[in-house]
Design a protein around this motif. Structure first.
Motif, PDB file in Angstrom:
ATOM      1  N   THR A  86       0.842  -1.198   0.000  1.00 18.58           N
ATOM      2  CA  THR A  86       0.000   0.000   0.000  1.00 18.58           C
ATOM      3  C   THR A  86       0.880   1.252   0.000  1.00 18.58           C
ATOM      4  O   THR A  86       2.034   1.210   0.434  1.00 18.58           O
ATOM      5  N   PRO A  87       0.343   2.368  -0.459  1.00 21.98           N
ATOM      6  CA  PRO A  87       1.094   3.625  -0.401  1.00 21.98           C
ATOM      7  C   PRO A  87       1.472   4.006   1.032  1.00 21.98           C
ATOM      8  O   PRO A  87       2.527   4.609   1.263  1.00 21.98           O
ATOM      9  N   GLU A  88       0.644   3.639   1.990  1.00 21.44           N
ATOM     10  CA  GLU A  88       0.912   3.979   3.390  1.00 21.44           C
ATOM     11  C   GLU A  88       2.223   3.362   3.882  1.00 21.44           C
ATOM     12  O   GLU A  88       2.945   3.971   4.670  1.00 21.44           O
ATOM     13  N   ILE A  89       2.548   2.155   3.429  1.00 23.83           N
ATOM     14  CA  ILE A  89       3.803   1.515   3.828  1.00 23.83           C
ATOM     15  C   ILE A  89       4.992   2.368   3.391  1.00 23.83           C
ATOM     16  O   ILE A  89       5.945   2.560   4.136  1.00 23.83           O
ATOM     17  N   ILE A  90       4.914   2.897   2.187  1.00 21.71           N
ATOM     18  CA  ILE A  90       6.002   3.747   1.681  1.00 21.71           C
ATOM     19  C   ILE A  90       6.079   5.036   2.485  1.00 21.71           C
ATOM     20  O   ILE A  90       7.148   5.435   2.942  1.00 21.71           O
ATOM     21  N   ARG A  91       4.959   5.673   2.697  1.00 19.84           N
ATOM     22  CA  ARG A  91       4.945   6.944   3.437  1.00 19.84           C
ATOM     23  C   ARG A  91       5.414   6.768   4.881  1.00 19.84           C
ATOM     24  O   ARG A  91       6.163   7.595   5.395  1.00 19.84           O
ATOM     25  N   GLU A  92       4.977   5.695   5.542  1.00 19.88           N
ATOM     26  CA  GLU A  92       5.338   5.457   6.951  1.00 19.88           C
ATOM     27  C   GLU A  92       6.817   5.127   7.131  1.00 19.88           C
ATOM     28  O   GLU A  92       7.378   5.372   8.189  1.00 19.88           O
ATOM     29  N   TYR A 121       6.240  10.634  -6.024  1.00 22.84           N
ATOM     30  CA  TYR A 121       7.188   9.544  -5.796  1.00 22.84           C
ATOM     31  C   TYR A 121       8.453   9.786  -6.617  1.00 22.84           C
ATOM     32  O   TYR A 121       8.379  10.043  -7.813  1.00 22.84           O
ATOM     33  N   TYR A 122       9.597   9.679  -5.946  1.00 28.26           N
ATOM     34  CA  TYR A 122      10.891   9.854  -6.592  1.00 28.26           C
ATOM     35  C   TYR A 122      11.528   8.477  -6.710  1.00 28.26           C
ATOM     36  O   TYR A 122      11.643   7.763  -5.717  1.00 28.26           O
ATOM     37  N   LEU A 123      11.926   8.118  -7.914  1.00 28.00           N
ATOM     38  CA  LEU A 123      12.503   6.793  -8.073  1.00 28.00           C
ATOM     39  C   LEU A 123      13.628   6.788  -9.083  1.00 28.00           C
ATOM     40  O   LEU A 123      13.764   7.692  -9.896  1.00 28.00           O
ATOM     41  N   LYS A 136       4.608  11.050 -21.116  1.00 30.55           N
ATOM     42  CA  LYS A 136       3.444  10.777 -20.283  1.00 30.55           C
ATOM     43  C   LYS A 136       3.451  11.851 -19.210  1.00 30.55           C
ATOM     44  O   LYS A 136       4.420  11.958 -18.461  1.00 30.55           O
ATOM     45  N   LYS A 137       2.400  12.661 -19.124  1.00 34.54           N
ATOM     46  CA  LYS A 137       2.432  13.832 -18.239  1.00 34.54           C
ATOM     47  C   LYS A 137       2.584  13.472 -16.760  1.00 34.54           C
ATOM     48  O   LYS A 137       3.113  14.253 -15.995  1.00 34.54           O
ATOM     49  N   GLU A 138       2.182  12.254 -16.360  1.00 33.75           N
ATOM     50  CA  GLU A 138       2.289  11.855 -14.957  1.00 33.75           C
ATOM     51  C   GLU A 138       3.691  11.376 -14.585  1.00 33.75           C
ATOM     52  O   GLU A 138       3.984  11.161 -13.419  1.00 33.75           O
ATOM     53  N   VAL A 139       4.542  11.205 -15.593  1.00 29.61           N
ATOM     54  CA  VAL A 139       5.906  10.708 -15.390  1.00 29.61           C
ATOM     55  C   VAL A 139       6.897  11.739 -15.913  1.00 29.61           C
ATOM     56  O   VAL A 139       6.939  12.019 -17.098  1.00 29.61           O
ATOM     57  N   ARG A 150      13.184   9.625 -12.146  1.00 28.81           N
ATOM     58  CA  ARG A 150      11.753   9.734 -12.446  1.00 28.81           C
ATOM     59  C   ARG A 150      11.043  10.378 -11.260  1.00 28.81           C
ATOM     60  O   ARG A 150      11.353  10.071 -10.107  1.00 28.81           O
ATOM     61  N   VAL A 151      10.074  11.225 -11.561  1.00 30.22           N
ATOM     62  CA  VAL A 151       9.149  11.725 -10.549  1.00 30.22           C
ATOM     63  C   VAL A 151       7.764  11.370 -11.067  1.00 30.22           C
ATOM     64  O   VAL A 151       7.363  11.771 -12.157  1.00 30.22           O
ATOM     65  N   ILE A 152       7.047  10.577 -10.255  1.00 30.00           N
ATOM     66  CA  ILE A 152       5.744  10.055 -10.658  1.00 30.00           C
ATOM     67  C   ILE A 152       4.670  10.724  -9.811  1.00 30.00           C
ATOM     68  O   ILE A 152       4.777  10.751  -8.574  1.00 30.00           O
ATOM     69  N   SER A 153       3.636  11.236 -10.455  1.00 32.31           N
ATOM     70  CA  SER A 153       2.566  11.894  -9.703  1.00 32.31           C
ATOM     71  C   SER A 153       1.906  10.895  -8.754  1.00 32.31           C
ATOM     72  O   SER A 153       1.752   9.712  -9.080  1.00 32.31           O
TER      73      SER A 153
END
Length: 182
Positions: A86-92, A121-123, A136-139, A150-153
């Protein structure tokens, strides 16, 4: 967190099928100085990954390789799959001593390294893509940043669709967390 200084830059793939081992190397390069990474670590990664007959690295090999690194480095490894990703795991767990290895998609199943989360998200994607070709505008693609390319919305990344650079459908998800332990 402070700035992380690396002795060597993060790596791009050598071929069309080595995103798994290269992402593991990049995770270690991000967290450790090069004099902390032994010959045995490099050998261990290469001995376990690239196990798929149709070329590439399986989810099982990424888990096995990741867990094996704990015997060489002060590293805590957490592995999540399916609906546990989940996104929460990354944020926490987002801090300078933590990176996330994500199984995502880029034409096919693909591994990338999440190095940070702010509003987006920075990857580091080990597959070299020129921003003039990939539209792709989100990437957002960067070719001159040392810790991400990469910065992903946020909304795009967190979607359930199995498209480039997303968490994807629950059944496909795999996230491996490396936490440096000092």
């Amino acid at each position: 967190g402070g700035i992380i200084f690396m002795k060597t830059p993060l790596l791009y793939q050598l071929s069309e099928f080595d995103c798994g081992p290269i992402t593991l190397y990049n995770a270690l390069k991000y967290l450790f100085d090069r004099d902390e990474i032994s010959y045995e670590v490099i050998k261990e990664i290469m001995n376990i990954t690239l196990d798929k007959k149709e070329k590439g690295t399986s989810k099982e090999a990424m888990k096995k390789s990741s867990l094996s690194l704990k015997k060489y480095l002060p590293l805590n490894v957490l592995i999540y799959e399916g609906n546990a990703v989940t996104p929460e795991i990354i944020r926490e767990n987002n801090d300078p001593k933590t990176v996330f290895i994500l199984r995502t998609k880029l034409c096919c199943e693909h591994y990338v390294l999440i190095t940070n989360f702010k509003k987006n998200y920075y990857l580091w994607d080990p597959y070299y893509l020129n921003y003039k070709i990939y539209q792709k505008k989100e990437v957002k693609i960067y070719l001159n940043k040392p810790l991400y390319n990469r910065v992903i919305s946020k909304d795009y990344f967190e979607s359930f669709s199995f498209t480039d650079f997303t968490l994807g459908p629950l059944s496909k998800r795999q996230l491996i967390i490396f936490k440096r332990q000092d």
